[in-house]
Design an enzyme around this catalytic site. Structure first.
Site, mmCIF file in Angstrom:
data_model
loop_
_atom_site.group_PDB
_atom_site.id
_atom_site.type_symbol
_atom_site.label_atom_id
_atom_site.label_comp_id
_atom_site.label_asym_id
_atom_site.label_seq_id
_atom_site.Cartn_x
_atom_site.Cartn_y
_atom_site.Cartn_z
ATOM 1 N N THR A 48 -30.288 23.515 39.369
ATOM 2 C CA THR A 48 -29.881 23.133 40.718
ATOM 3 C C THR A 48 -29.718 24.351 41.607
ATOM 4 O O THR A 48 -29.368 25.440 41.126
ATOM 5 C CB THR A 48 -28.542 22.369 40.665
ATOM 6 O OG1 THR A 48 -28.028 22.211 41.998
ATOM 7 C CG2 THR A 48 -27.493 23.119 39.856
ATOM 8 N N TYR A 53 -19.716 21.977 38.857
ATOM 9 C CA TYR A 53 -21.072 21.469 38.664
ATOM 10 C C TYR A 53 -22.066 22.633 38.620
ATOM 11 O O TYR A 53 -22.851 22.759 37.675
ATOM 12 C CB TYR A 53 -21.440 20.486 39.777
ATOM 13 C CG TYR A 53 -22.922 20.180 39.825
ATOM 14 C CD1 TYR A 53 -23.548 19.532 38.762
ATOM 15 C CD2 TYR A 53 -23.701 20.551 40.919
ATOM 16 C CE1 TYR A 53 -24.914 19.266 38.795
ATOM 17 C CE2 TYR A 53 -25.060 20.283 40.958
ATOM 18 C CZ TYR A 53 -25.661 19.650 39.886
ATOM 19 O OH TYR A 53 -27.006 19.406 39.910
#
Length: 324
Positions: A118, A142
């Site tokens: 990501t 995250y």
């Protein structure tokens, strides 16, 4: 003979689009998914095994009997605000379960691995568009859980000869142009999906988080990539690894961005609905701009996106939402 590919998280939003594409290309596919965010109906090719990656005994048996040429690892928790409230879930599911999987692959001598990473690993980048060699400085659990997994993959690659590709996604949006797949999360956190659900009347209004950023209209700018183009990035990465390509890391975006207000304007145009929008305070940790330098994947893997058009992205998502 068709090459065998295992896809973890293949019943989810991005994974299911990749499974569909792999099936069309004639790969032999096995999806592993615990269905916490995925759906059985979304697996349009191959076989589905419903199991959690924490169940290492069962997962090892499945992988051993299927004996894949490669594994594409999508399975993860992905909601940034939730990761701040429940970091243990993210480190367990994203980092620990990835380590479980990598340990199994090393024991079974399976050498080709593609990882869903990501742009959150960059945090708030100093230079935009951001290149793959920018410092990794994630600002939430995250992003850190994904960065840790990237580091683990590198170490395992160095020690055991694993060949890998890590793909750092920017803002994934849109739906299958054929209308068979789209976002079906239990909780809608993506801007485009929330805008369309607001247009449908599922939410009373859409919130803009922060209008005082150092951007032309004061709202955050993001690089939106169509989910089918992202699926294709996995295909070119897979082909590279299966043809003895080198391990590498690639950004997946279009190299330009749209502000929150621009996205809302296009969503109103596509839907023909002037839904209510209210302005709220900034959310903690939102970078003002996050745009990919995606020249590397185009040059090295000859990735050629087909759907680089915000209106098309939102149209496909709207067609999907109207069917749900």
């Amino acid at each position: 003979m068709a090459q065998r590919v295992i896809v973890t998280g293949g019943a989810g939003y991005i994974g299911s689009h990749c499974v569909k594409r792999l099936g069309k290309l004639g790969y032999h596919i096995l999806t592993i998914d615990n269905l916490s965010n995925g759906n059985k109906w979304a697996v349009l090719s191959g076989e589905l095994k419903v199991v959690d990656l924490a169940d290492t005994v069962t997962v090892k048996e499945i992988i051993s009997s299927f004996n894949p040429h490669a594994v594409i690892h999508f399975a993860a928790s992905i909601i940034v605000p939730e990761s701040l409230q429940n970091p243990i879930k993210y480190y367990k599911n994203n980092t620990e379960n990835s380590l479980n999987l990598l340990k199994i692959l090393s024991e079974l001598n399976i050498k080709n691995f593609i990882f869903s990473s990501t742009a959150a690993v960059y945090g708030i980048p100093e230079i935009v568009p951001v290149t793959e060699d920018a410092p990794l400085n994630p600002i939430n659990p995250y992003g850190r859980s994904k960065m840790m997994t990237e580091l683990i993959i590198q170490d395992i690659s160095n020690a055991y000869g694993l060949k890998y590709t890590s793909l750092r996604y920017f803002n994934v949006a849109g739906a299958d142009p054929e209308g068979k797949l789209g976002q079906a999360y239990r909780e809608s956190t993506h801007l485009i999906t929330r805008a369309l659900k607001t247009a449908k009347g599922e939410f009373p209004y859409l919130e803009i988080y922060g209008t005082d950023y150092q951007t032309p209209d004061g709202t955050c700018i993001r690089d939106y990539i169509h989910v089918s183009d992202l699926a294709e990035a996995h295909i070119v990465a897979l082909n590279s690894l299966l043809n003895n390509g080198e391990s590498d890391v690639f950004n997946c975006g279009y190299g330009h961005g749209y502000s929150v207000k621009e996205v809302i304007s296009v969503a109103k145009k596509v839907t023909g609905i002037d839904f209510k929008v209210i302005e709220s305070d900034r959310r903690p940790g939102d970078p003002p701009q996050l745009i990919a330098d995606c020249s590397k994947i185009k040059k090295k893997l000859n990735w050629q996106p087909r759907y680089n058009d915000l209106e098309f992205i939102i149209k496909t998502a709207w067609e999907w939402e109207k069917k749900r």
